[in-house]
Write an enzyme that holds these catalytic residues in place. Structure first.
Site, PDB file in Angstrom:
ATOM      1  N   TRP A 100       0.835  -1.211   0.000  1.00 22.53           N
ATOM      2  CA  TRP A 100       0.000   0.000   0.000  1.00 22.53           C
ATOM      3  C   TRP A 100       0.863   1.251   0.000  1.00 22.53           C
ATOM      4  O   TRP A 100       0.536   2.236  -0.675  1.00 22.53           O
ATOM      5  CB  TRP A 100      -0.973  -0.010   1.180  1.00 22.53           C
ATOM      6  CG  TRP A 100      -1.893  -1.182   1.091  1.00 22.53           C
ATOM      7  CD1 TRP A 100      -1.917  -2.284   1.891  1.00 22.53           C
ATOM      8  CD2 TRP A 100      -2.896  -1.409   0.073  1.00 22.53           C
ATOM      9  NE1 TRP A 100      -2.869  -3.163   1.455  1.00 22.53           N
ATOM     10  CE2 TRP A 100      -3.484  -2.661   0.352  1.00 22.53           C
ATOM     11  CE3 TRP A 100      -3.346  -0.680  -1.029  1.00 22.53           C
ATOM     12  CZ2 TRP A 100      -4.507  -3.194  -0.440  1.00 22.53           C
ATOM     13  CZ3 TRP A 100      -4.358  -1.205  -1.812  1.00 22.53           C
ATOM     14  CH2 TRP A 100      -4.923  -2.443  -1.515  1.00 22.53           C
ATOM     15  N   ASP A 167      -0.972   6.740   6.649  1.00 19.89           N
ATOM     16  CA  ASP A 167      -2.034   5.817   6.257  1.00 19.89           C
ATOM     17  C   ASP A 167      -2.236   4.859   7.431  1.00 19.89           C
ATOM     18  O   ASP A 167      -1.395   4.017   7.707  1.00 19.89           O
ATOM     19  CB  ASP A 167      -1.617   5.049   4.993  1.00 19.89           C
ATOM     20  CG  ASP A 167      -2.628   3.971   4.598  1.00 19.89           C
ATOM     21  OD1 ASP A 167      -3.621   3.789   5.319  1.00 19.89           O
ATOM     22  OD2 ASP A 167      -2.408   3.323   3.552  1.00 19.89           O
ATOM     23  N   LYS A 191     -11.907  -1.699   8.311  1.00 19.32           N
ATOM     24  CA  LYS A 191     -11.197  -2.571   9.250  1.00 19.32           C
ATOM     25  C   LYS A 191     -11.633  -2.273  10.681  1.00 19.32           C
ATOM     26  O   LYS A 191     -12.370  -3.041  11.277  1.00 19.32           O
ATOM     27  CB  LYS A 191      -9.691  -2.452   9.067  1.00 19.32           C
ATOM     28  CG  LYS A 191      -9.259  -2.998   7.696  1.00 19.32           C
ATOM     29  CD  LYS A 191      -7.970  -2.431   7.252  1.00 19.32           C
ATOM     30  CE  LYS A 191      -7.760  -2.396   5.774  1.00 19.32           C
ATOM     31  NZ  LYS A 191      -8.038  -3.593   5.012  1.00 19.32           N
TER      32      LYS A 191
HETATM   33  N1  PMP Z   1      -3.776   1.193   2.992  1.00 23.98           N
HETATM   34  C1  PMP Z   1      -3.775   0.086   3.751  1.00 23.98           C
HETATM   35  C2  PMP Z   1      -2.794  -0.014   4.887  1.00 23.98           C
HETATM   36  C3  PMP Z   1      -4.658  -0.957   3.472  1.00 23.98           C
HETATM   37  O1  PMP Z   1      -4.658  -2.058   4.233  1.00 23.98           O
HETATM   38  C4  PMP Z   1      -5.567  -0.819   2.381  1.00 23.98           C
HETATM   39  C5  PMP Z   1      -6.581  -1.871   2.031  1.00 23.98           C
HETATM   40  N2  PMP Z   1      -6.587  -3.020   2.662  1.00 23.98           N
HETATM   41  C6  PMP Z   1      -5.515   0.341   1.614  1.00 23.98           C
HETATM   42  C7  PMP Z   1      -4.616   1.332   1.963  1.00 23.98           C
HETATM   43  C8  PMP Z   1      -6.437   0.532   0.450  1.00 23.98           C
HETATM   44  O2  PMP Z   1      -7.704   0.780   0.913  1.00 23.98           O
HETATM   45  P1  PMP Z   1      -8.983   0.917  -0.020  1.00 23.98           P
HETATM   46  O3  PMP Z   1      -9.292  -0.456  -0.520  1.00 23.98           O
HETATM   47  O4  PMP Z   1     -10.020   1.472   0.906  1.00 23.98           O
HETATM   48  O5  PMP Z   1      -8.663   1.837  -1.126  1.00 23.98           O
END
Ligand code: PMP
Length: 354
Positions: A100, A167, A191
């Protein structure tokens, strides 16, 4: 049978939140109308939005400190580019600790120069890099507090003179840290907060308005702040359910109380991983995540037996992400200790069978 839900996200929510949310979909507060069929401009929904925003700041200990909370759409992935559009003028630093973080870097690189202050990519992100410099002339530093896929978590954060952006999608509201060390926090709701469909953004207002580019309205934090997080129709169900989860957390005693539970769950899980010779932890010990424990089964011949036992024991969502393999036990705020006990019992039963 209610299953033990170890899913990484969307993931487990408190049962009482699910019951209240589902009731509101049928009839909100005995109003004769469903929550999802009333106007977002109605007093009922405006109150929900305001309550959710205030609770987020209160639980993070950020009330009255110049921060605003927003419930936006487009997932945490949209924040990858929104952060850059709103804050990146010349150059930003990114700590590359996982898939991510890597995606956040790629999106920001569309707009300007990005400097990776450090990366653990060559080790398949099994640890958090610690020694690196953060140049003080950068626009901001972006970090990922918890790497959902790899099961690593930052235990401390760099002290720097530039805005710190985090994030926190997979560990927000899970541990008591000083949240005021961050200037911008974002987290997809799915989450520790609510259903997919909204992303919490907590931003310190005084870092905004400093870039020279024109920012499209939907991408502009200032616009969303000015409109009370209602620039356009908000995801009403996701915001309401998030508000219910925040109320649940407040009633439990807030982040300090849930942190104790999270520590108990993680310590039970990791002691089994370490003591049971059939399993091996993936992440470096000092960087282990309290939210996502990643591990492998050392003997492939036992895979089928283990997975049958998991199924019979009602264990759901334990498969590891394809880039790590093995298993991942996600133990978010709403997961009861008993679910971790159930999993650990199966792991030790496998040992006695082997
Ligand atoms: N950042 C982290 C740390 C994640 O775990 C995730 C998704 N699991 C995301 C960003 C992306 O999130 P989204 O699917 O809401 O775009």
């Amino acid at each position: 049978m209610k299953k033990h839900n170890f899913s990484a996200g969307p993931s487990i929510l408190p049962q009482e939140v699910l019951l209240k949310a589902s009731q509101a979909v049928v009839d909100y507060n005995n109003s004769g109308l469903s929550l999802i069929e009333i106007s977002h401009r109605s007093k009922d929904f405006v109150d929900i939005m305001e309550n959710a925003r205030a609770l987020a700041l209160e639980l993070l200990g950020l009330e009255g400190k110049g921060y605003k909370a927003l419930f936006l759409q487009g997932g945490a992935s949209t924040q990858f580019l929104m952060v850059a559009l709103n804050l990146l003028e010349k150059r930003a630093g990114y700590l590359n600790t996982g898939t991510w973080a890597d995606k956040a870097i790629k999106e920001a690189a569309i707009y300007d120069d990005i400097y990776e202050v450090a990366s653990s990519k060559s080790a398949n992100y099994n640890y958090i890099p610690k020694a690196y410099d953060v140049p003080s002339n950068y626009d901001y530093l972006h970090v990922t507090s918890n790497n959902t896929i790899f099961g690593t978590q930052m235990k401390s954060f760099p002290k720097c003179d530039i805005p710190l952006v985090c994030d926190m999608s997979s560990d927000i509201f899970s541990r008591s840290i000083d949240y005021s060390q961050f200037d911008l926090i974002y987290a997809g709701a799915q989450k520790n907060l609510g259903p997919a469909g909204t992303t919490l953004v907590v931003v310190k207002e005084d870092i905004l308005g400093k870039v020279s580019r024109k920012i499209p309205s939907m991408m502009n934090y200032k616009m969303h702040i000015d409109k009370g997080s209602m620039f356009n129709t908000p995801p009403v169900f996701a915001v309401y359910t998030s508000m219910l989860t925040l109320e649940w957390l407040k009633q439990l005693g807030g982040i300090k109380a849930i942190e104790k539970e999270n520590e108990k769950k993680a310590s039970l899980m990791y002691s089994e991983i370490d003591l049971n010779p059939l399993f091996k932890g993936f992440a470096a010990k000092e960087d282990r995540s309290l939210m996502n424990a990643t591990f492998t089964l050392e003997n492939d011949n036992l895979k089928e037996t283990f997975e049958t036992m998991l199924k019979e024991g009602g264990i759901n969502g334990l498969n590891g992400h394809r880039s790590v393999g093995g298993y991942r036990a996600s133990m978010y705020n709403a997961m009861p200790l008993d679910s971790v006990k159930a999993l650990v019992e199966i792991m030790s039963e496998l040992e006695s069978k082997a």
